[in-house]
Write a protein that holds these residues in place. Structure first.
Motif, PDB file in Angstrom:
ATOM      1  N   VAL A  15      35.394 -85.059-104.942  1.00 30.77           N
ATOM      2  CA  VAL A  15      34.409 -84.283-104.383  1.00 30.77           C
ATOM      3  C   VAL A  15      33.216 -85.444-103.595  1.00 30.77           C
ATOM      4  N   SER A  16      33.240 -86.490-104.314  1.00 32.93           N
ATOM      5  CA  SER A  16      32.329 -87.420-103.366  1.00 32.93           C
ATOM      6  C   SER A  16      32.643 -89.006-103.946  1.00 32.93           C
ATOM      7  N   ILE A  17      32.178 -89.774-102.817  1.00 34.15           N
ATOM      8  CA  ILE A  17      32.372 -91.212-103.129  1.00 34.15           C
ATOM      9  C   ILE A  17      31.043 -91.897-102.424  1.00 34.15           C
ATOM     10  N   GLU A  18      30.296 -92.368-103.376  1.00 32.50           N
ATOM     11  CA  GLU A  18      28.921 -93.197-103.114  1.00 32.50           C
ATOM     12  C   GLU A  18      29.055 -94.671-103.533  1.00 32.50           C
ATOM     13  N   PRO A  19      28.196 -95.344-102.837  1.00 34.11           N
ATOM     14  CA  PRO A  19      28.121 -96.928-103.142  1.00 34.11           C
ATOM     15  C   PRO A  19      27.319 -96.822-104.605  1.00 34.11           C
ATOM     16  N   TYR A  20      27.675 -97.771-105.302  1.00 34.06           N
ATOM     17  CA  TYR A  20      27.175 -97.984-106.817  1.00 34.06           C
ATOM     18  C   TYR A  20      27.108 -99.470-107.192  1.00 34.06           C
TER      19      TYR A  20
END
Ligand code: ADP
Ligand code: GN1
Ligand code: MG
Length: 351
Positions: A15-20
């Motif tokens: 559902v989501s892929i975010e920089p981390y």
């Protein structure tokens, strides 16, 4: 990126892929699925790690070894395999990607808020050393050649000065003088290794505070992460890298040097935690050279930041033009503080 993630055996749909995170080397993303389940997706820096398949073989072997010692899934990185059973994928551009289970309920700190957090990170890295004491070191690939060979880092600095690729040599006279005044002593640990006075062990080689996950509630150690540089090395370097990053009053890239001081109390705290977790395995010479490890790895990191500044910032990501120079200066400030505290640093190591 969704397409890359879906090649791994994930629970649920992405559902989501975010920089981390705030690592310098890999590109790291947090992947959330509707299961719900979380993962860490990383693009491994193939310009820095020239043989990613070999690196992944190391990580697979090391995490398997660690999981046998302690099967709690929050205590060891767990690689998620692809549908075909591989530990990574290569995309059309030749980039390598891997996925780890996300460690829940943990926290990665860039600065210790309390001395106890720093103590707990020392316990984590000391315990890591102990857990890998029976790992067959000869099976590990060297993922970056001469990674902590400080004299080799000086050779690279000289080459960068001569090339002056970014036209910055004129800005760094003071930093260069500081480094060169210490070049003669920079090889002391490597000389002891060559002479057989220090043993090679399986070491982490990048023991920054933000490479350990602590429990977000009680701040006890959960997991040592960032295993890309696990290789045969010197314990003094693992000890030292934690000190240079953590036993300080300021961030690695603090621009205002008046805020940067080596903290002897934090150093003493780390000594207690680290030696409590692995001290009895170390030889007297290893214990004796821990302060030297702290000083030389700090010098080495300063030299590396300076080299990258002269080269035009190709290795470390920068957010301002003088970022690498600021990093270099904090390291050199810490080196001079350590020199001033040298007797106390040595006295803190129990014989
Ligand atoms: P780099 O080599 O770029 O420093 P790291 O492997 O250290 O990359 O990962 C960067 C950051 O991502 C870490 O500092 C941490 O905050 C987070 N991280 C990495 N792996 C995990 C994991 N399995 N679970 C939770 N957070 C993670
Ligand atoms: C890099 O990957 P990361 O951010 O944990 C570097 C270390 C340096 C450190 C300085 C593979 O570590 O050697 O000490 O930055 N890692 C590599 O912050 O070069
Ligand atoms: Mg890291």
């Amino acid at each position: 990126m969704q397409a890359i993630a879906s090649r791994f055996r994930l629970q649920g749909t992405v559902v989501s892929i975010e920089p981390y995170g705030s690592g310098h080397i890999n590109l790291t993303y947090l992947v959330c699925t509707d299961a719900p389940h979380r993962y860490i997706l990383q693009r491994v820096n193939r310009h820095i790690f020239r043989n990613v398949p070999a690196l992944m073989e190391n990580i697979f072997a090391v995490t398997t070894h660690l999981a046998r010692k302690d099967p709690d899934p929050r205590h060891v990185l767990t690689l998620v395999l692809t549908a075909e059973g591989a530990p990574y994928v290569m995309d059309a551009e030749g980039e390598y990607w891997r996925v780890y289970e996300f460690i829940n309920g943990g926290i990665c700190l860039n600065r210790a808020e309390t001395a106890d957090e720093f103590y707990q990170s020392a316990v984590a890295f000391g315990h890591f050393q102990t857990q890998l004491a029976d790992f067959p070191a000869h099976t590990l690939h060297e993922t970056i050649a001469r990674f902590h060979d400080t004299p080799a880092r000086f050779t690279a600095l000289h080459a960068a000065v001569d090339a002056d690729a970014a036209g910055r040599r004129g800005d760094v006279a003071a930093e260069l003088a500081f480094a060169l005044a210490r070049e003669a002593e920079a090889g002391a640990l490597m000389a002891l290794l060559r002479a057989g006075e220090l043993p090679l062990r399986v070491t982490h080689n990048d023991t920054k505070l933000n490479n350990v996950i602590l429990d977000e509630n009680d701040r006890t150690p959960l997991c040592v992460i960032d295993l890309d540089t696990v290789m045969p090395g010197l314990v003094a370097h693992d000890f030292g890298d934690s000190i240079r990053f953590g036993a300080t009053t300021a961030a690695e890239d603090e621009a205002d040097l008046s805020k940067v001081h080596f903290s002897l109390p934090l150093y003493q705290t780390y000594v207690r935690g680290f030696l409590g977790a692995c001290g009895e395995r170390l030889t007297p010479k290893e214990r004796e050279t821990l302060p030297l490890g702290a000083k030389l790895i700090t010098l080495e990191n300063g030299v590396r930041f300076l080299t990258d500044y002269l080269d035009g910032d190709h290795y470390y990501p920068v957010h301002r033009p003088e970022h690498n120079l600021h990093r270099c200066r904090t390291q050199f400030k810490l080196v001079s503080d350590m020199e001033a505290s040298w007797a106390a640093m040595n006295a803190a190591i129990p014989r």
